[in-house]
Design an enzyme around this catalytic site. Sequence first.
Site, PDB file in Angstrom:
ATOM      1  N   LEU A   1      -4.662  17.919  49.823  1.00  0.00           N
ATOM      2  CA  LEU A   1      -3.460  17.392  50.840  1.00  0.00           C
ATOM      3  C   LEU A   1      -4.350  17.827  52.284  1.00  0.00           C
ATOM      4  O   LEU A   1      -4.705  18.705  52.340  1.00  0.00           O
ATOM      5  CB  LEU A   1      -2.130  18.264  50.905  1.00  0.00           C
ATOM      6  CG  LEU A   1      -1.447  18.248  49.584  1.00  0.00           C
ATOM      7  CD1 LEU A   1      -0.406  19.537  49.638  1.00  0.00           C
ATOM      8  CD2 LEU A   1      -0.813  16.953  49.231  1.00  0.00           C
TER       9      LEU A   1
ATOM     10  N   GLY B   1       7.628  13.395  50.331  1.00  0.00           N
ATOM     11  CA  GLY B   1       6.229  13.325  50.720  1.00  0.00           C
ATOM     12  C   GLY B   1       5.508  14.441  50.194  1.00  0.00           C
ATOM     13  O   GLY B   1       5.735  14.822  48.964  1.00  0.00           O
ATOM     14  N   GLU B   2       4.432  14.836  50.998  1.00  0.00           N
ATOM     15  CA  GLU B   2       3.531  15.871  50.345  1.00  0.00           C
ATOM     16  C   GLU B   2       2.870  15.855  49.039  1.00  0.00           C
ATOM     17  O   GLU B   2       2.265  16.523  48.737  1.00  0.00           O
ATOM     18  CB  GLU B   2       4.226  17.349  50.252  1.00  0.00           C
ATOM     19  CG  GLU B   2       5.069  17.534  51.400  1.00  0.00           C
ATOM     20  CD  GLU B   2       6.106  18.913  51.439  1.00  0.00           C
ATOM     21  OE1 GLU B   2       5.854  19.560  50.256  1.00  0.00           O
ATOM     22  OE2 GLU B   2       6.783  19.299  52.141  1.00  0.00           O
ATOM     23  N   GLY B   3       2.536  14.629  48.732  1.00  0.00           N
ATOM     24  CA  GLY B   3       1.938  14.248  47.394  1.00  0.00           C
ATOM     25  C   GLY B   3       3.030  14.461  46.074  1.00  0.00           C
ATOM     26  O   GLY B   3       2.389  14.066  44.962  1.00  0.00           O
TER      27      GLY B   3
END
Length: 364
Positions: free
Chosen positions: A64, A319-321
Amino acid sequence: MNLDDFSDLIERPDGSVRRDAEERRERLLVPPGALGRLDELGEWLSAAQQSVPVKPVDRPRVVLFAGDHGVAELDVSGRAAGSTHQLVRAVLDGSSPVAVLARRFSVPVRVVDAGLDCDPELLPESVVRHRVRRGSGRIDVEDALTVEEAEQSVRLGMRIADEEADSGTDLVVLGDLSVGGTTAASTLIAALCGTDASVVTGRGGAGIDDLAWMRKCAAVRDALRRARPVLGDLLELLATVGGADLAATTGFLLQSAVRRMPVVLDGVVSAACALVAQRAAFRAPDWWLAGQVSGEPAQAKALDRMALTPLLDHGLTVGEGSGALLALPLVQAAAALAAELPERAREAGPEEEKAESESEGATA
């Protein structure tokens, strides 16, 4: 630095290995087509690994890139400007969605501070030691970075990719932690696809109301005016309307392709960086998978331009992977099926039948 130089460094996954994988698939007991897209994933992995049968994906990593964007000062995000460090802390503390999923799937998470706008003492040294600058400029009225900072950010991403490849990571789940990042990403995609602000502007991972969406559209529109004159120089484009985290992600994607390390993209930010990387090296997207549909119109525009079809569509906007990480078990399942399903018994050809008959006659 000229990002176009990557075009000579990146090769496509091995086509002959992929053909071998396809031929092996034809020999499996499960009929061709019965596994749907899992067949395609298994063959793609074989080509990327240069291995038939495909090897298991057992050393994945979540990476990230984090940064704050000055454009968030215009109240275009559902989160306060300069608050990305809180997202980073939630990941490190194990309380964010991506952290929970990573723990469930036993996948390590690496956070790289490329441009957070916070005191370094708030986060571990292992996170902040890579920081290029504190926050990025307000792209509607000023450059996000200097060209020198953009190059430094790209080289940071390249260095992280090399570290992951050297440590044995066999697949990267790529994500971002940012406030204002979707505005910069939408601007990059609009500029590279030649579309207007309203076509690409979404409501971000945290969600915004109609007034905030209008402010975001205006910010993207103004940033686009600044982006179009520098479209011929990708590094200058990242400096003008990108950000340290976006430039680092772009460098990471390019170097990962050089190192033949597959990457699963997450949302609109990673899609924007991938689009910049594709403009630099047209073979690079062959090393990437689109993990999920984020609902951002800019992401859909970018993935369509790169001919990448997302693996999942669960309406996930956090989000955030997280969405890309949810796709990981699907990729691992494809590898396991391609490697472990039994092949059909091979039928004897005419010559083999004749030899067997003669052998039986001699025995009699």
